[in-house]
Design an enzyme around this catalytic site. Structure first.
Site, PDB file in Angstrom:
ATOM      1  N   ASP A 286      31.681 -36.346 -66.008  1.00  0.00           N
ATOM      2  CA  ASP A 286      32.334 -35.179 -66.587  1.00  0.00           C
ATOM      3  C   ASP A 286      33.810 -35.144 -66.184  1.00  0.00           C
ATOM      4  O   ASP A 286      34.195 -35.757 -65.184  1.00  0.00           O
ATOM      5  CB  ASP A 286      31.662 -33.883 -66.093  1.00  0.00           C
ATOM      6  CG  ASP A 286      30.203 -33.821 -66.497  1.00  0.00           C
ATOM      7  OD1 ASP A 286      29.854 -34.412 -67.534  1.00  0.00           O
ATOM      8  OD2 ASP A 286      29.429 -33.174 -65.770  1.00  0.00           O
TER       9      ASP A 286
HETATM   10  N1  URA Z   1      25.756 -35.367 -63.614  1.00  0.00           N
HETATM   11  C1  URA Z   1      26.603 -34.363 -63.980  1.00  0.00           C
HETATM   12  O1  URA Z   1      26.213 -33.219 -64.072  1.00  0.00           O
HETATM   13  N2  URA Z   1      27.892 -34.704 -64.204  1.00  0.00           N
HETATM   14  C2  URA Z   1      28.374 -35.936 -64.067  1.00  0.00           C
HETATM   15  O2  URA Z   1      29.568 -36.167 -64.267  1.00  0.00           O
HETATM   16  C3  URA Z   1      27.480 -36.969 -63.684  1.00  0.00           C
HETATM   17  C4  URA Z   1      26.179 -36.653 -63.465  1.00  0.00           C
END
Ligand code: URA
Length: 230
Positions: free
Chosen positions: A101
């Site tokens: 993310d």
């Molecule tokens: N899980 C999440 O919630 N975000 C990420 O970036 C990676 C794994």
């Protein structure tokens, strides 16, 4: 391999275009301008085209330390993409092996080898991804069992695959996942009534984020790291 072939295969320019670059003085081999397309290039030679290093032809395998505020997609109207941090010709054609993310930091593997990328991301290959998590509320001990059994996440059809949760401090834990569902770590903590405040990926399989890489920096993987993905 001949210089013109090396450059053409590595960059995607035609040999004719490559020779034009040579004539224009844009090709540097071991700190010297090179304009003979027939010279032999070996592994130890350093080749630059228009100021950019040109790697040997073949697949590329990189690790990048993803900074905050950067996205793992090939194009995003708002944020810079991780591929824009890669200073290689045709970097935008590379594959990002598993997205993080925009507010997650840490290890991102990037390659031109589609089969290898599949082995990194496909749950069938069970390549563990280790995340370091800081949460808003204390993490109860029974979360370990819940993560191990799998959780039902909103809008998903199946339980999550067994995940290994290690509680490090009241609000800190490490989680190892073998799948990569949308916002998975955040949604798993939400499913047990908590909230992820900080998220960082530290390891994929046996490949550890290089501590010498500052956020935004990358390096090529070693043979051993490449071959560790089965
Ligand atoms: N899980 C999440 O919630 N975000 C990420 O970036 C990676 C794994």
């Amino acid at each position: 391999m001949r210089l013109d072939k090396y450059l053409a295969q590595s960059t995607g320019f035609s040999r004719k275009e490559v020779r034009r670059f040579m004539k224009a003085g844009e090709v540097i081999v071991n700190d010297e301008e090179a304009n003979n397309p027939a010279i032999h290039i070996s592994e130890d030679d350093e080749v630059y085209l228009s100021g950019y290093p040109v790697e040997a032809p073949g697949d590329k395998y990189l690790m990048l330390h993803k900074p905050l505020g950067c996205v793992c997609s090939n194009d995003d109207g708002t944020h810079p993409t991780v591929l824009s941090l890669i200073d290689l010709p045709r970097a935008e054609e590379l594959t990002i092996c598993g997205r993080l993310d925009v507010d997650t930091t840490g290890l991102v593997l990037i390659t031109s080898d589609g089969k290898w990328a599949h082995r990194v991301t496909s749950p069938k290959h069970k390549t563990g991804k280790l995340y370091q998590v800081v949460t808003a509320d204390p993490i109860p001990q029974d979360a370990v069992e819940k993560f191990e059994k799998g959780l039902m996440l909103i809008n998903d059809k199946d339980r999550t695959k067994p995940a290994q949760l290690t509680i490090i401090a009241e609000n800190e834990a490490e989680v190892i996942l073998t799948e990569g569902r949308y916002h998975q770590v955040k949604r798993m903590f939400a499913a047990i009534g908590n909230k992820v405040e900080e998220l960082h990926r530290q390891r994929i399989g046996d490949i550890e984020l290089d501590e010498d890489l500052e956020p935004g920096e990358y390096r090529f993987l070693t043979e051993e790291e490449i071959n560790s993905i089965k």
